[in-house]
Enzyme design. Structure first.
Site, PDB file in Angstrom:
ATOM      1  N   GLY A 243      49.965  47.020  10.908  1.00  0.00           N
ATOM      2  CA  GLY A 243      49.221  48.208  10.553  1.00  0.00           C
ATOM      3  C   GLY A 243      49.796  49.542  10.888  1.00  0.00           C
ATOM      4  O   GLY A 243      49.928  49.730  12.153  1.00  0.00           O
TER       5      GLY A 243
ATOM      6  N   LEU B  35      37.788  45.958  28.687  1.00  0.00           N
ATOM      7  CA  LEU B  35      37.212  44.714  28.631  1.00  0.00           C
ATOM      8  C   LEU B  35      36.967  44.371  27.270  1.00  0.00           C
ATOM      9  O   LEU B  35      36.434  44.988  26.530  1.00  0.00           O
ATOM     10  CB  LEU B  35      35.971  45.113  29.842  1.00  0.00           C
ATOM     11  CG  LEU B  35      36.184  45.304  31.027  1.00  0.00           C
ATOM     12  CD1 LEU B  35      34.901  45.488  31.949  1.00  0.00           C
ATOM     13  CD2 LEU B  35      36.931  44.029  31.746  1.00  0.00           C
TER      14      LEU B  35
ATOM     15  N   HIS C 161      13.498  26.707  41.341  1.00  0.00           N
ATOM     16  CA  HIS C 161      14.161  26.277  42.443  1.00  0.00           C
ATOM     17  C   HIS C 161      14.620  24.804  42.564  1.00  0.00           C
ATOM     18  O   HIS C 161      13.832  24.122  42.137  1.00  0.00           O
ATOM     19  CB  HIS C 161      13.156  26.339  43.768  1.00  0.00           C
ATOM     20  CG  HIS C 161      13.255  25.737  45.127  1.00  0.00           C
ATOM     21  ND1 HIS C 161      14.226  26.556  45.914  1.00  0.00           N
ATOM     22  CD2 HIS C 161      13.039  24.360  45.640  1.00  0.00           C
ATOM     23  CE1 HIS C 161      14.421  25.647  47.031  1.00  0.00           C
ATOM     24  NE2 HIS C 161      13.822  24.564  46.856  1.00  0.00           N
TER      25      HIS C 161
HETATM   26  P1  NAD Z   1      43.705  46.560  37.335  1.00  0.00           P
HETATM   27  O1  NAD Z   1      43.646  47.949  36.977  1.00  0.00           O
HETATM   28  O2  NAD Z   1      42.393  45.499  37.389  1.00  0.00           O
HETATM   29  O3  NAD Z   1      44.488  46.628  38.647  1.00  0.00           O
HETATM   30  C1  NAD Z   1      45.783  47.033  39.094  1.00  0.00           C
HETATM   31  C2  NAD Z   1      45.984  47.197  40.553  1.00  0.00           C
HETATM   32  O4  NAD Z   1      47.346  47.402  40.613  1.00  0.00           O
HETATM   33  C3  NAD Z   1      45.121  48.172  41.199  1.00  0.00           C
HETATM   34  O5  NAD Z   1      44.355  47.929  42.086  1.00  0.00           O
HETATM   35  C4  NAD Z   1      46.204  49.117  41.641  1.00  0.00           C
HETATM   36  O6  NAD Z   1      45.827  50.349  42.726  1.00  0.00           O
HETATM   37  C5  NAD Z   1      47.348  48.351  41.724  1.00  0.00           C
HETATM   38  N1  NAD Z   1      48.657  49.035  41.484  1.00  0.00           N
HETATM   39  C6  NAD Z   1      48.978  50.084  40.606  1.00  0.00           C
HETATM   40  N2  NAD Z   1      50.435  50.200  40.787  1.00  0.00           N
HETATM   41  C7  NAD Z   1      50.786  49.556  41.860  1.00  0.00           C
HETATM   42  C8  NAD Z   1      52.042  49.632  42.540  1.00  0.00           C
HETATM   43  N3  NAD Z   1      53.199  50.306  41.954  1.00  0.00           N
HETATM   44  N4  NAD Z   1      52.113  48.629  43.462  1.00  0.00           N
HETATM   45  C9  NAD Z   1      51.381  47.964  44.043  1.00  0.00           C
HETATM   46  N5  NAD Z   1      49.900  47.962  43.601  1.00  0.00           N
HETATM   47  C10 NAD Z   1      49.673  48.811  42.406  1.00  0.00           C
HETATM   48  O7  NAD Z   1      44.607  46.052  36.237  1.00  0.00           O
HETATM   49  P2  NAD Z   1      45.281  44.458  35.997  1.00  0.00           P
HETATM   50  O8  NAD Z   1      44.715  43.572  37.076  1.00  0.00           O
HETATM   51  O9  NAD Z   1      46.551  44.651  35.419  1.00  0.00           O
HETATM   52  O10 NAD Z   1      44.211  44.361  34.534  1.00  0.00           O
HETATM   53  C11 NAD Z   1      44.431  45.050  33.535  1.00  0.00           C
HETATM   54  C12 NAD Z   1      43.194  45.493  32.611  1.00  0.00           C
HETATM   55  O11 NAD Z   1      42.962  44.197  31.934  1.00  0.00           O
HETATM   56  C13 NAD Z   1      42.161  45.766  33.457  1.00  0.00           C
HETATM   57  O12 NAD Z   1      41.196  46.902  33.009  1.00  0.00           O
HETATM   58  C14 NAD Z   1      41.116  44.728  33.740  1.00  0.00           C
HETATM   59  O13 NAD Z   1      39.836  44.981  33.881  1.00  0.00           O
HETATM   60  C15 NAD Z   1      41.350  43.720  32.374  1.00  0.00           C
HETATM   61  N6  NAD Z   1      41.101  42.500  32.657  1.00  0.00           N
HETATM   62  C16 NAD Z   1      39.864  41.969  32.938  1.00  0.00           C
HETATM   63  C17 NAD Z   1      39.425  40.755  33.307  1.00  0.00           C
HETATM   64  C18 NAD Z   1      38.297  39.987  33.478  1.00  0.00           C
HETATM   65  O14 NAD Z   1      37.331  40.780  33.131  1.00  0.00           O
HETATM   66  N7  NAD Z   1      37.904  39.250  34.179  1.00  0.00           N
HETATM   67  C19 NAD Z   1      40.792  39.863  33.522  1.00  0.00           C
HETATM   68  C20 NAD Z   1      41.915  40.171  33.280  1.00  0.00           C
HETATM   69  C21 NAD Z   1      42.295  41.648  33.117  1.00  0.00           C
END
Ligand code: NAD
Length: 491
Positions: A140, A345, A470
């Site tokens: 799209g 999310l 409980h």
């Molecule tokens: P995230 O933002 O949760 O975590 C990325 C991490 O990578 C951070 O802690 C950051 O400090 C670190 N980081 C960044 N650059 C780096 C580098 N060069 N070297 C080392 N560490 C580095 O991102 P994600 O885990 O990729 O998830 C992506 C999105 O998807 C998020 O917004 C997450 O909330 C969403 N997601 C949610 C769920 C869930 O709700 N259970 C599951 C999967 C993904």
């Protein structure tokens, strides 16, 4: 982002649409992820004529459900469930008196995962039919307010008109320039849900949600997993004590963590990747892995849908700019989910989608961004909602913090799941609950009971006065609330 202000949304929504008679549809949604397809269903329920555009296809059929259903939340949870059963059987069955020697058939695990995904994807297609929502297969593109071009997989182009267009294209994994995805050895979450065998050594770059969930999957199945995180703690959106409790449990399970370290380069050597990096003190680091998962966040999909050409304003962080009613700067063009500010999310995108559909129909759509729960589906799970203690301190809020460990909860003891705690943060003067975090088995489900109290402005006393069955894990929530009041019973 603050909560959408429902006051006056009816008037504003009406003034944001195109003049009557411009359109074939009331609403075209670009992107059929949880934001887009839920928006479509709600709009159809409200009597709107809706089309939804989706480019994801398996060649024969359009695959609805977006990242969440196809390569995100659902397949990763299927793998988490399989790997948890395997790990339990291997490590903990003996203490229950059950003697087994489990082995894992990866092909069967992946087949089951795909079956779960395909059933749900088929279910969304059924929902589209039920609500008479037209699915337009292809990519799209917003040509102008009210005008959308769809380019099918075979290149055929069609143009469609609508009173309203909702942008819901979601996000893609961020690629690091020195760590390009090759789909085989250096991968994003899209591929780490389908490794054909258990990696001997898996390096995960990024100690966020994806890194911990998929790192857990492969660790439980036998991989030696090292998580390299740039910051001093896991999941920066959590309080330090919560992140530390999670880290300790994951370390007990065998995951290794390197904090305040950066990966800076990678070289492929046969079937292995040699990663280089730097530690906090500037010293050189190196890791060798047969698979590398890069999980350093996601970025909104803004390039493909012609947004800049159409004149959609973006924020400095390259997200679609919306006002308090999820309207872009163009008349009748709305944006939701991962495209805009706020947590990326699925459940937040769904709330956005419902709110936009209701505002388009002249109702008072509403999302309270302060109460979007966050869950990490590790074992133990981690769930949080509202403010952290650190955020309360930053805002100079005077708070009382109640905590209760699962070690003192009968049901958790019976289940041999004693790691973690419930933490409730209440305003010191009013007792209103400002935030909560849970590390522990079933945290994802338990947080809903606290969020429900918070939606109504509930206090720790309200939670403490709620009779919990409980023995349940829920009693730990009640006890944490009692601890806010200085009246904890079982600790
Ligand atoms: P995230 O933002 O949760 O975590 C990325 C991490 O990578 C951070 O802690 C950051 O400090 C670190 N980081 C960044 N650059 C780096 C580098 N060069 N070297 C080392 N560490 C580095 O991102 P994600 O885990 O990729 O998830 C992506 C999105 O998807 C998020 O917004 C997450 O909330 C969403 N997601 C949610 C769920 C869930 O709700 N259970 C599951 C999967 C993904």
């Amino acid at each position: 982002m603050t909560s959408i202000d429902p006051a006056g949304s009816k008037l504003q929504a009406q003034s944001s649409k195109l003049p009557a008679g411009t359109a074939g549809y009331d609403l075209i949604i670009i992107g059929a992820g949880p934001g887009g397809y839920v928006c479509a269903i709600r709009a159809a329920q409200l009597g709107k004529k809706v089309a939804i555009v989706e480019k994801r296809s398996d060649g024969a059929k359009t695959r609805l459900g977006g990242t969440c259903l196809n390569v995100g939340c659902i397949p990763s949870k299927a793998l988490l469930d399989t790997s948890e059963k395997f790990y339990e059987a291997k490590k903990h069955f003996a203490e229950h008196g059950i003697a087994v020697t489990p082995s894992i058939d990866i092909a069967q695990m992946l087949k089951r995962k795909q079956g779960v995904v395909d059933t749900l994807v088929g279910g969304i297609a059924g929902l589209m039919r039920k609500h008479k929502i037209e699915v337009l297969s292809g990519s799209g593109e917003l040509l102008a307010p009210g005008k959308v071009r769809v380019t099918a997989a075979d290149g055929a182009k069609t143009e469609h008109e609508a009173q309203h267009v909702v942008l819901a294209m979601g996000s893609v994994p961020i690629e690091l320039p020195f760590l390009k995805f090759d789909g085989e050895r250096i991968v994003s979450s899209d591929h780490a849900i389908s490794f054909p065998s258990v990696p001997k050594r898996l390096v995960v770059v990024g100690g966020g949600v994806i890194g911990l969930e998929l790192g857990s999957v492969w660790s439980r199945l036998g991989s030696q997993v090292t998580v390299v995180e740039a910051l001093p703690q896991l999941c920066p959106f959590l309080d330090g004590d919560v992140a530390k409790a999670l880290q300790k449990t994951l370390e007990k399970q065998g995951l290794q963590f390197v904090f305040e370290a950066k990966v800076t380069g990678a070289a492929r050597q046969g079937d292995e990747v040699v990663l280089s990096g730097t530690a906090k003190d500037g010293s050189a680091l190196s890791w060798t892995a047969d698979r590398v998962l890069v999980a350093v966040g996601r970025r909104p999909c803004i390039e493909a849908a012609g947004l800049e050409t159409a004149g959609v304003k973006l924020t400095e962080r390259k997200r679609v700019q919306v006002d308090g009613h999820l309207r872009t700067n163009l008349p009748g063009v709305w944006a939701i989910g991962d495209l805009i500010d706020g947590p990326m999310l699925a459940h937040k995108a769904e709330e956005d989608g419902v709110a936009v559909a209701e505002m388009i129909a002249g109702q008072h759509g509403h999302v309270d961004y302060a109460l979007v729960p966050n869950v990490v589906y590790t074992e133990p799970e981690v769930a949080s909602v509202g403010l952290t203690e650190a955020e309360c301190q930053k805002r100079n809020l005077s708070v009382r913090v109640g905590k209760f460990p699962f070690l003192a909860n009968g049901r958790a003891r019976a289940a041999a799941a004693t790691d973690g705690f419930v933490k409730i943060i209440a305003d010191a003067k009013t007792d209103r609950v400002l935030g909560a975090a849970i590390v522990g088995q079933r945290a994802a489900d338990l947080i809903a009971s606290i969020a429900a109290h918070m939606v109504y402005g509930g206090s720790s006393e309200d939670i403490a006065r709620t009779c919990m069955a409980h023995p349940t894990h829920g009693e730990a929530v009640k006890e944490a609330a009692l601890d806010c009041l200085g009246r904890v019973i079982h600790a």
